[in-house]
Write a protein that holds these residues in place. Sequence first.
Motif, mmCIF file in Angstrom:
data_model
loop_
_atom_site.group_PDB
_atom_site.id
_atom_site.type_symbol
_atom_site.label_atom_id
_atom_site.label_comp_id
_atom_site.label_asym_id
_atom_site.label_seq_id
_atom_site.Cartn_x
_atom_site.Cartn_y
_atom_site.Cartn_z
ATOM 1 N N GLU A 107 0.841 -1.189 0.000
ATOM 2 C CA GLU A 107 0.000 0.000 0.000
ATOM 3 C C GLU A 107 0.879 1.244 0.000
ATOM 4 O O GLU A 107 2.094 1.167 0.212
ATOM 5 C CB GLU A 107 -0.919 0.002 1.218
ATOM 6 N N GLU A 108 0.261 2.391 -0.223
ATOM 7 C CA GLU A 108 1.007 3.645 -0.283
ATOM 8 C C GLU A 108 1.609 3.990 1.071
ATOM 9 O O GLU A 108 0.944 3.899 2.109
ATOM 10 C CB GLU A 108 0.087 4.783 -0.731
ATOM 11 N N ASP A 109 2.884 4.383 1.053
ATOM 12 C CA ASP A 109 3.555 4.869 2.254
ATOM 13 C C ASP A 109 3.374 6.384 2.291
ATOM 14 O O ASP A 109 4.055 7.122 1.578
ATOM 15 C CB ASP A 109 5.037 4.506 2.223
ATOM 16 N N THR A 110 2.456 6.855 3.112
ATOM 17 C CA THR A 110 2.120 8.277 3.131
ATOM 18 C C THR A 110 3.210 9.136 3.778
ATOM 19 O O THR A 110 3.202 10.356 3.640
ATOM 20 C CB THR A 110 0.805 8.498 3.886
ATOM 21 N N LYS A 169 5.798 2.373 -1.895
ATOM 22 C CA LYS A 169 4.950 1.312 -1.380
ATOM 23 C C LYS A 169 5.531 0.714 -0.103
ATOM 24 O O LYS A 169 6.760 0.690 0.073
ATOM 25 C CB LYS A 169 4.774 0.200 -2.425
ATOM 26 N N ILE A 170 4.648 0.223 0.742
ATOM 27 C CA ILE A 170 5.085 -0.423 1.979
ATOM 28 C C ILE A 170 4.196 -1.640 2.228
ATOM 29 O O ILE A 170 3.009 -1.631 1.896
ATOM 30 C CB ILE A 170 5.011 0.572 3.170
ATOM 31 N N ASN A 171 4.797 -2.691 2.790
ATOM 32 C CA ASN A 171 4.062 -3.926 3.064
ATOM 33 C C ASN A 171 3.297 -3.783 4.378
ATOM 34 O O ASN A 171 3.893 -3.689 5.452
ATOM 35 C CB ASN A 171 5.036 -5.108 3.137
ATOM 36 N N ARG A 172 1.972 -3.800 4.287
ATOM 37 C CA ARG A 172 1.131 -3.626 5.476
ATOM 38 C C ARG A 172 1.374 -4.730 6.501
ATOM 39 O O ARG A 172 1.253 -4.519 7.709
ATOM 40 C CB ARG A 172 -0.336 -3.617 5.077
ATOM 41 N N ASN A 191 6.905 8.228 3.721
ATOM 42 C CA ASN A 191 8.144 8.217 2.949
ATOM 43 C C ASN A 191 7.923 8.098 1.447
ATOM 44 O O ASN A 191 8.885 8.154 0.678
ATOM 45 C CB ASN A 191 9.028 7.051 3.416
#
Length: 281
Positions: free
Chosen positions: A162-165, A170-173, A167
């Motif tokens: 999902e979006e890393d708001t 994408k980041i793994n939730r 940095n």
Amino acid sequence: MKRLILFLVLCTLFTNSQAQKQCKLTYVSNEGFLLQTGDKKIMFDALFNHIDGNWCDSPNDSTLHALKHAKAPFNNIDLIAVSHKHRDHFNVDVVVSHMLHNKKAYLLCPEQVGEILAKNKNYKEFSNRVTLCTPGEYCDEKLTVNDIPIRICRLEHSHYMEEDTINGGKINRHRNIENLGFVLDIDGVKVFHCGDTNPLNEKEYSTFNLQDENIDIALVERLFFAYGKASIDILNKYIAPKQMVLMHINPRNKSAFTKHFKEVDNVIIFQNKMDSIVLEF
């Protein structure tokens, strides 16, 4: 006559030996299963609540009542194994209710699940029947819980990007989720349940070498077949079960999976919740 008697005795011993390699598997919901073999009854990831939406199966009202109150077929459960804390695998109220109604059951779960349970006011009443185990990355641990030998493997949770708001990118939730895989030896039947594993983590599976366990039945994430050749190769090379049951199938996609594996003998897809099958190995 003596030879005939000896032959009949040997046949009886062989038949009894074969009977020990039989198990009944009931699909509860999502990754939730009830396994019965010999005099043991084990549940995997079955104690969770109804979930709105159609992205996964969840127990109906009658099944949920039976789960909470340890009613048949969920009576006299010996072991409850919870792979991780997500709501489609674990619900604290359902687990607590079952443990209070079934004084026989032992619970095996990661520490993140234990932290949630510890906040419940009734936890102390069954805490002596709870085993917390969270091996480090690429590590495993062997335990015996309620006379059942278990190998617990730390398996990375499948990715949800999902979006890393903060940095950007994408980041793994699910990067911090403690997900466990279980290998159980139940009366000579070897069973593997992978939880929400990442089927592309070859380093992990090559470390554990589950193919050496001689697994009879593997309850595996459907993602092993959704990612193509890379994940299928990992499944065949490093797990290599005799029989497979696909889990975590979106109800809207079940017909597609069923059609695809229609002619495959060693892949089982349950069509309906609370369906059962008897397997012999």
